[in-house]
Write an enzyme that holds these catalytic residues in place. Structure first.
Site, short mmCIF file in Angstrom:
data_model
loop_
_atom_site.label_atom_id
_atom_site.label_comp_id
_atom_site.label_asym_id
_atom_site.label_seq_id
_atom_site.Cartn_x
_atom_site.Cartn_y
_atom_site.Cartn_z
N TYR A 135 48.28 39.77 32.76
CA TYR A 135 48.33 38.52 31.97
C TYR A 135 46.99 38.27 31.30
O TYR A 135 46.00 37.94 31.96
CB TYR A 135 48.71 37.34 32.88
N LYS A 163 51.48 40.30 29.35
CA LYS A 163 51.75 39.01 28.73
C LYS A 163 50.49 38.67 27.96
O LYS A 163 49.41 38.49 28.56
CB LYS A 163 52.06 37.95 29.79
N THR A 165 48.61 36.17 25.65
CA THR A 165 48.54 34.81 25.12
C THR A 165 47.21 34.64 24.40
O THR A 165 46.19 34.31 25.00
CB THR A 165 48.67 33.76 26.23
N ASP A 189 53.47 30.38 21.95
CA ASP A 189 54.82 30.08 21.47
C ASP A 189 54.82 29.68 19.98
O ASP A 189 55.78 29.94 19.27
CB ASP A 189 55.44 28.95 22.30
O1 MN9 Z 1 51.34 31.55 27.88
C1 MN9 Z 1 51.46 29.20 27.51
N1 MN9 Z 1 50.05 29.11 27.43
C2 MN9 Z 1 49.38 28.19 28.10
C3 MN9 Z 1 51.93 30.53 27.91
O2 MN9 Z 1 49.88 27.47 28.94
C4 MN9 Z 1 47.95 28.06 27.77
C5 MN9 Z 1 52.09 28.87 26.17
O3 MN9 Z 1 53.47 28.77 26.38
C6 MN9 Z 1 51.53 27.58 25.58
O4 MN9 Z 1 51.66 26.53 26.52
C7 MN9 Z 1 52.26 27.18 24.30
C8 MN9 Z 1 51.70 25.90 23.71
O5 MN9 Z 1 50.40 26.10 23.22
O6 MN9 Z 1 52.18 28.21 23.39
#
Ligand code: MN9
Length: 295
Positions: A135, A163, A165, A189
Site C-alpha cells: 500500500y 494499492k 494512492t 477516488d
Molecule cells: O486510498 C483513500 N485515501 C485516503 C484510499 O483515505 C487518504 C481514498 O479513498 C480517499 O479517501 C479519497 C478521497 O480523497 O480518494
C-alpha cells in the site's frame, strides 16, 4: 488462490460508545456497501482508523468481518503497522480467518531505508500464506517509495499487487508496464477515471462505501472505450467527494452510512464531530443526488 476482485470498498470500522469494535453493526453495513455491486472489501486500513486502534481491536474486526462476509465477496485485510510484529500477528489472524489477501503500508515514523522497508514486507509475507498487496500512500505515511523501490517490492512472487494512492499517474503507468502481471489498484477516488484509462486493474477507495456503483460504472465505461460516459460519471462522483473532503472523509462517510440506514457509531478520538454546515451539505447531496445514482 482466488484472484481478488477489482473494485473494493475501503471499509469503515463500526465502534460502540466505548470505542470498541461494534460487531453487531458489521452485517448491515456490509450489506449496504456490497449492495452497490462492488467486488469486495478492504478492511482495517486508513478508512478503518487502523492507526487509532489497539492490535486486539484490529483482530476483533478482521475476525468478525470474515465471520459475516466470507464467501460473499473478496476480502482483503490491511495489516500494516510501524510495529512489524503487530503486522505479522494481523497477517496470521487474517490467514486463519480466511481472508483472500493482506495489504500493508510501509513502516512509518522513522525514515527507514528501502532495504529496511523490503525486510518489513518480507516479514509480513512470511507470517501467513496469504498473498500481499503493497500500500503506497505517501500523503499519509510520509514514505514516498520511488518507482525503482516499488518495482523491486513487486518483484517478490508473494506480492500480488499494489494499492497506489497518489496523484502521480506517470509513476502509476510506469509501474503497471514494469510489472504487468501484478494487480494495480488505484486509491485516489477523485482521479479513478485517469487511472483506469492508464490501465489500472481496479480501485480500492473510501468513497466506494457510498458511490461504489459509480466507480464500477466508470471502469465499465473505460473498458468499453466510452470516454464521455466515464467523464460524466467521474464528475458526479467528484461532486460527492468535494463535499466529503470539506466534512472530513472518515467522519463524513460514517455520517453518510448512518443516513443511508447503517449506523456505525462515531470515529475514535482525536477525530471531532464534523461541523454542522458541512454536514448539511452532505445531507442535501444524500437526499437529492444519491438516490439518483442508479439512473
Ligand atoms: O486510498 C483513500 N485515501 C485516503 C484510499 O483515505 C487518504 C481514498 O479513498 C480517499 O479517501 C479519497 C478521497 O480523497 O480518494
Amino acid at each position: 488462490m482466488t484472484r481478488p476482485g477489482p473494485i473494493l470498498a475501503a471499509m469503515l470500522t463500526p465502534f460502540d460508545a466505548q470505542g470498541m469494535v461494534d460487531e453487531t453493526a458489521i452485517g448491515p453495513m456490509v450489506d449496504l456497501v456490497l449492495g452497490q455491486g462492488i467486488d469486495g472489501l478492504y478492511a482495517g486500513g486508513s478508512t478503518g482508523e487502523c492507526v487509532l486502534q489497539s492490535l486486539e481491536q484490529r483482530q476483533v474486526l478482521l475476525r468478525a468481518l470474515a465471520d459475516y462476509a466470507k464467501g460473499k465477496c473478496t476480502l482483503v485485510a490491511h495489516v500494516g503497522s510501524a510495529a512489524t510484529g503487530d503486522a505479522q500477528m494481523l497477517a496470521r489472524t487474517a490467514g486463519d480467518a480466511g481472508f483472500d489477501a493482506v495489504a500493508a503500508v510501509p513502516p512509518y515514523y522513522y525514515k527507514f531505508s528501502a532495504g529496511e522497508i523490503a525486510d518489513y514486507y518480507a516479514a509480513i509475507a512470511d507470517a501467513s500464506d496469504l498473498p500481499l498487496i503493497v500500500y503506497h500512500i505517501p500523503v499519509l505515511t510520509g514514505v514516498n517509495m520511488t518507482l525503482a523501490e516499488l518495482e523491486r517490492l513487486l518483484g517478490d512472487d508473494r506480492v500480488i499487487g499494489i494499492k497506489f494512492t497518489d496523484s502521480d499517474l506517470f509513476k502509476f503507468e510506469r509501474l503497471i508496464n514494469a510489472a504487468p502481471d501484478k494487480l494495480h489498484y488505484f486509491g485516489s477516488d477523485e482521479m479513478f477515471l485517469g487511472a483506469a484509462a492508464m490501465g489500472a486493474y481496479g480501485g480500492i477507495g473510501s468513497t466506494y462505501n457510498v458511490i461504489g456503483g459509480l466507480i464500477v460504472a466508470i471502469k465499465a465505461a473505460v473498458d468499453a472505450g466510452d470516454l464521455p460516459t466515464a467523464r460524466a460519471l467521474q464528475t458526479r462522483a467528484n461532486e460527492f467527494i468535494a463535499i466529503l473532503l470539506k466534512v472530513g472523509v472518515v467522519p463524513g462517510l460514517k455520517h453518510a452510512l448512518a443516513q443511508l440506514g447503517a449506523p456505525i457509531g462515531q470515529c475514535l478520538p482525536p477525530f471531532k464531530k464534523p461541523a454542522a454546515d458541512a454536514l448539511a451539505q452532505l445531507d442535501t447531496w444524500l437526499a437529492t443526488q444519491n438516490r439518483h445514482l442508479a439512473d
